[in-house]
Design a protein around this motif. Structure first.
Motif, PDB file in Angstrom:
ATOM      1  N   ASN A  20       4.415  -9.899  -6.471  1.00  0.00           N
ATOM      2  CA  ASN A  20       4.472 -10.472  -7.809  1.00  0.00           C
ATOM      3  C   ASN A  20       3.369  -9.828  -8.646  1.00  0.00           C
ATOM      4  O   ASN A  20       2.197 -10.159  -8.516  1.00  0.00           O
ATOM      5  N   GLY A  21       3.731  -8.860  -9.486  1.00  0.00           N
ATOM      6  CA  GLY A  21       2.746  -8.142 -10.277  1.00  0.00           C
ATOM      7  C   GLY A  21       3.092  -6.660 -10.324  1.00  0.00           C
ATOM      8  O   GLY A  21       4.249  -6.271 -10.194  1.00  0.00           O
ATOM      9  N   ARG A  22       2.097  -5.839 -10.467  1.00  0.00           N
ATOM     10  CA  ARG A  22       2.300  -4.400 -10.623  1.00  0.00           C
ATOM     11  C   ARG A  22       2.441  -3.728  -9.267  1.00  0.00           C
ATOM     12  O   ARG A  22       1.631  -3.903  -8.379  1.00  0.00           O
ATOM     13  N   PHE A  23       3.503  -2.963  -9.110  1.00  0.00           N
ATOM     14  CA  PHE A  23       3.745  -2.151  -7.914  1.00  0.00           C
ATOM     15  C   PHE A  23       4.316  -0.841  -8.432  1.00  0.00           C
ATOM     16  O   PHE A  23       5.515  -0.729  -8.677  1.00  0.00           O
ATOM     17  N   GLU A  24       3.465   0.133  -8.632  1.00  0.00           N
ATOM     18  CA  GLU A  24       3.843   1.358  -9.327  1.00  0.00           C
ATOM     19  C   GLU A  24       3.711   2.550  -8.387  1.00  0.00           C
ATOM     20  O   GLU A  24       2.624   2.882  -7.920  1.00  0.00           O
ATOM     21  N   GLN A  25       4.838   3.205  -8.102  1.00  0.00           N
ATOM     22  CA  GLN A  25       4.839   4.361  -7.214  1.00  0.00           C
ATOM     23  C   GLN A  25       4.750   5.657  -8.021  1.00  0.00           C
ATOM     24  O   GLN A  25       5.173   5.713  -9.174  1.00  0.00           O
ATOM     25  N   PHE A  26       4.198   6.686  -7.403  1.00  0.00           N
ATOM     26  CA  PHE A  26       4.150   7.997  -8.053  1.00  0.00           C
ATOM     27  C   PHE A  26       4.338   9.085  -7.013  1.00  0.00           C
ATOM     28  O   PHE A  26       4.116   8.877  -5.815  1.00  0.00           O
ATOM     29  N   LEU A  27       4.772  10.247  -7.479  1.00  0.00           N
ATOM     30  CA  LEU A  27       5.002  11.403  -6.621  1.00  0.00           C
ATOM     31  C   LEU A  27       4.518  12.649  -7.339  1.00  0.00           C
ATOM     32  O   LEU A  27       4.930  12.922  -8.466  1.00  0.00           O
ATOM     33  N   ARG A  28       3.607  13.382  -6.709  1.00  0.00           N
ATOM     34  CA  ARG A  28       3.082  14.620  -7.294  1.00  0.00           C
ATOM     35  C   ARG A  28       3.926  15.800  -6.851  1.00  0.00           C
ATOM     36  O   ARG A  28       4.652  15.730  -5.855  1.00  0.00           O
ATOM     37  N   ASP A  29       3.808  16.907  -7.566  1.00  0.00           N
ATOM     38  CA  ASP A  29       4.632  18.053  -7.215  1.00  0.00           C
ATOM     39  C   ASP A  29       4.142  18.785  -5.974  1.00  0.00           C
ATOM     40  O   ASP A  29       4.805  19.681  -5.473  1.00  0.00           O
ATOM     41  N   ASP A  30       2.957  18.410  -5.446  1.00  0.00           N
ATOM     42  CA  ASP A  30       2.494  18.977  -4.182  1.00  0.00           C
ATOM     43  C   ASP A  30       2.886  18.094  -3.000  1.00  0.00           C
ATOM     44  O   ASP A  30       2.383  18.265  -1.899  1.00  0.00           O
ATOM     45  N   GLU A  31       3.800  17.129  -3.242  1.00  0.00           N
ATOM     46  CA  GLU A  31       4.387  16.238  -2.245  1.00  0.00           C
ATOM     47  C   GLU A  31       3.480  15.080  -1.849  1.00  0.00           C
ATOM     48  O   GLU A  31       3.845  14.276  -0.989  1.00  0.00           O
ATOM     49  N   ILE A  32       2.299  14.991  -2.423  1.00  0.00           N
ATOM     50  CA  ILE A  32       1.470  13.812  -2.208  1.00  0.00           C
ATOM     51  C   ILE A  32       2.023  12.685  -3.070  1.00  0.00           C
ATOM     52  O   ILE A  32       2.249  12.851  -4.265  1.00  0.00           O
ATOM     53  N   SER A  33       2.268  11.536  -2.455  1.00  0.00           N
ATOM     54  CA  SER A  33       2.788  10.389  -3.177  1.00  0.00           C
ATOM     55  C   SER A  33       1.790   9.242  -3.082  1.00  0.00           C
ATOM     56  O   SER A  33       0.750   9.358  -2.435  1.00  0.00           O
ATOM     57  N   GLY A  34       2.121   8.140  -3.726  1.00  0.00           N
ATOM     58  CA  GLY A  34       1.196   7.021  -3.686  1.00  0.00           C
ATOM     59  C   GLY A  34       1.756   5.790  -4.350  1.00  0.00           C
ATOM     60  O   GLY A  34       2.877   5.788  -4.871  1.00  0.00           O
ATOM     61  N   VAL A  35       0.952   4.731  -4.318  1.00  0.00           N
ATOM     62  CA  VAL A  35       1.354   3.474  -4.922  1.00  0.00           C
ATOM     63  C   VAL A  35       0.123   2.764  -5.464  1.00  0.00           C
ATOM     64  O   VAL A  35      -0.949   2.790  -4.849  1.00  0.00           O
ATOM     65  N   VAL A  36       0.285   2.162  -6.631  1.00  0.00           N
ATOM     66  CA  VAL A  36      -0.753   1.357  -7.262  1.00  0.00           C
ATOM     67  C   VAL A  36      -0.288  -0.094  -7.206  1.00  0.00           C
ATOM     68  O   VAL A  36       0.809  -0.413  -7.668  1.00  0.00           O
ATOM     69  N   ILE A  37      -1.112  -0.958  -6.628  1.00  0.00           N
ATOM     70  CA  ILE A  37      -0.756  -2.381  -6.502  1.00  0.00           C
ATOM     71  C   ILE A  37      -1.807  -3.226  -7.210  1.00  0.00           C
ATOM     72  O   ILE A  37      -3.007  -3.055  -6.980  1.00  0.00           O
ATOM     73  N   ASP A  38      -1.346  -4.116  -8.061  1.00  0.00           N
ATOM     74  CA  ASP A  38      -2.230  -5.070  -8.733  1.00  0.00           C
ATOM     75  C   ASP A  38      -1.430  -6.359  -8.905  1.00  0.00           C
ATOM     76  O   ASP A  38      -0.767  -6.577  -9.912  1.00  0.00           O
ATOM     77  N   GLY A  39      -1.449  -7.195  -7.883  1.00  0.00           N
ATOM     78  CA  GLY A  39      -0.639  -8.404  -7.929  1.00  0.00           C
ATOM     79  C   GLY A  39      -0.888  -9.277  -6.719  1.00  0.00           C
ATOM     80  O   GLY A  39      -1.873  -9.104  -5.993  1.00  0.00           O
ATOM     81  N   ARG A  40       0.010 -10.194  -6.473  1.00  0.00           N
ATOM     82  CA  ARG A  40      -0.104 -11.139  -5.373  1.00  0.00           C
ATOM     83  C   ARG A  40       1.166 -11.096  -4.522  1.00  0.00           C
ATOM     84  O   ARG A  40       2.249 -10.793  -5.030  1.00  0.00           O
ATOM     85  N   SER A  41       0.983 -11.408  -3.245  1.00  0.00           N
ATOM     86  CA  SER A  41       2.143 -11.471  -2.356  1.00  0.00           C
ATOM     87  C   SER A  41       2.933 -12.736  -2.624  1.00  0.00           C
ATOM     88  O   SER A  41       2.367 -13.800  -2.861  1.00  0.00           O
ATOM     89  N   ARG A  42       4.229 -12.575  -2.599  1.00  0.00           N
ATOM     90  CA  ARG A  42       5.134 -13.709  -2.849  1.00  0.00           C
ATOM     91  C   ARG A  42       5.775 -14.091  -1.519  1.00  0.00           C
ATOM     92  O   ARG A  42       6.777 -13.537  -1.100  1.00  0.00           O
ATOM     93  N   GLY A  43       5.128 -15.019  -0.820  1.00  0.00           N
ATOM     94  CA  GLY A  43       5.568 -15.364   0.526  1.00  0.00           C
ATOM     95  C   GLY A  43       4.811 -14.540   1.556  1.00  0.00           C
ATOM     96  O   GLY A  43       4.143 -13.550   1.235  1.00  0.00           O
ATOM     97  N   ARG A  44       4.901 -14.951   2.793  1.00  0.00           N
ATOM     98  CA  ARG A  44       4.214 -14.257   3.889  1.00  0.00           C
ATOM     99  C   ARG A  44       4.964 -12.974   4.227  1.00  0.00           C
ATOM    100  O   ARG A  44       6.194 -12.980   4.377  1.00  0.00           O
ATOM    101  N   ILE A  45       4.228 -11.876   4.347  1.00  0.00           N
ATOM    102  CA  ILE A  45       4.820 -10.582   4.682  1.00  0.00           C
ATOM    103  C   ILE A  45       4.515 -10.289   6.150  1.00  0.00           C
ATOM    104  O   ILE A  45       3.363 -10.330   6.580  1.00  0.00           O
ATOM    105  N   ASP A  46       5.541 -10.020   6.916  1.00  0.00           N
ATOM    106  CA  ASP A  46       5.390  -9.649   8.325  1.00  0.00           C
ATOM    107  C   ASP A  46       6.443  -8.592   8.604  1.00  0.00           C
ATOM    108  O   ASP A  46       7.624  -8.900   8.767  1.00  0.00           O
ATOM    109  N   GLU A  47       6.020  -7.334   8.631  1.00  0.00           N
ATOM    110  CA  GLU A  47       6.995  -6.255   8.762  1.00  0.00           C
ATOM    111  C   GLU A  47       6.496  -5.183   9.713  1.00  0.00           C
ATOM    112  O   GLU A  47       5.296  -5.089   9.996  1.00  0.00           O
ATOM    113  N   GLN A  48       7.426  -4.395  10.205  1.00  0.00           N
ATOM    114  CA  GLN A  48       7.104  -3.295  11.099  1.00  0.00           C
ATOM    115  C   GLN A  48       7.529  -1.986  10.441  1.00  0.00           C
ATOM    116  O   GLN A  48       8.634  -1.882   9.906  1.00  0.00           O
TER     117      GLN A  48
END
Length: 307
Positions: A20-48
């Motif tokens: 819940n909030g900002r989840f912004e992904q980006f991809l550079r032309d050198d194949e390095i990617s990333g994500v910017v997160i500024d928010g709160r979890s909505r429910g418990r996250i349990d993933e593999q």
């Protein structure tokens, strides 16, 4: 490292519905990617998540989570820190984030390229080769005290409020800057003098021992056990380790323990007794004496100074 353009495309994967909030992904032309997160979890996250060989740099200003790789003991990450991880192909990571956890972070993903190298490693310097050799098929998950330059750069990416025509350009410049800062930080750990007189095999052994030391602070291995783990004897290991790192195995263990303790004391999630145990001290008094001898203040005073 050359400046890279940001592409509008998203890296693989969907924006998760549980943020819940900002989840912004980006991809550079050198194949390095990333994500910017500024928010709160909505429910418990349990993933593999199954490893794909990427090297990951996570600059976390706030946040908390629990992580476990295959059958290794779980690691908890909370508060401001830098996490560097390398998850080899097929290694399963379980991550747990509790409901309503606030997170402010910038994460960079450096994939393994078709030629076997990792994106962002632009030259053949000795320390770059050493870093690449260290990562080859090795699981890495380490928490560091966040360098101030990286913290400030991540905060600028998270807090940027500019006109539309300058926003993307500013973000691109700051992501370039953060990428360079984190690569320099990582590669600097492999920047050792060339006059150590060791063979490549001996260098690999002492680097492996250094990693084992960092991974087993709660139950440190003796020199004989470390030597057996890397296929040599204790005399040769002691000599090679000191030639490469300029310190003994015992001094390296103490440094790792104390730096880990100093970082954990800056958090409120563990008591001083629990920190002592995590750093391999069976008695709180021994930990307190060691910490004071190393830093010139007791753990309780150090914790109070970071409050």
């Amino acid at each position: 490292m050359a400046t890279a353009e940001l592409q509008g495309a998203q890296p693989p994967g969907k924006v998760p519905h549980y943020v819940n909030g900002r989840f912004e992904q980006f991809l550079r032309d050198d194949e390095i990617s990333g994500v910017v997160i500024d928010g709160r979890s909505r429910g418990r996250i349990d993933e593999q998540l199954v490893g794909d060989g990427r090297l990951t740099f996570k600059v976390q200003l706030t946040g908390a989570g629990q992580y476990q790789f295959n059958d290794a003991p779980a690691s908890e990450i909370a508060g401001e820190c830098l996490v560097i991880a390398h998850q080899p192909l097929g290694v399963v990571k379980r991550q747990i984030i509790l409901d309503d956890t606030e997170e402010r972070s910038v994460t960079l993903f450096l994939p393994r390229l078709d030629n076997g190298r990792i994106a962002g490693f632009d030259d053949e310097a000795r320390e770059v080769r050493a870093a690449s050799a260290f990562l080859a098929q090795r699981l890495l998950f380490r928490r560091y005290q966040l360098p101030r330059a990286a913290a400030l750069c991540a905060a600028e990416i998270l807090d940027a409020r500019r006109s539309p025509w300058t926003q993307e350009r500013f973000k691109r410049a700051k992501i370039d800057e953060l990428t360079c800062l984190l690569l320099d930080f990582f590669i600097s750990q492999f920047n050792h003098p060339d006059n150590h007189g060791l063979t490549e095999r001996e260098v690999r052994r002492v680097q492996q021992v250094r990693a084992i030391i960092a991974e087993h602070l709660d139950r440190p291995l003796g020199v004989a056990e470390l030597a057996r783990a890397v296929g040599t004897n204790r005399t040769r290991l002691n000599t090679a380790f000191r030639a490469y790192y300029g310190e003994t195995i015992g001094q390296a263990l103490q440094k790792e323990r104390m730096e880990s303790a100093r970082f954990l004391l800056g958090e409120d999630t563990l008591s001083i007794s629990e920190i002592a145990e995590r750093c391999g001290y069976g008695h709180l008094s021994n930990f307190s004496l060691a910490y004071k001898a190393y830093f010139g203040m007791s753990p309780s005073v150090a914790r109070g100074s970071t409050a």
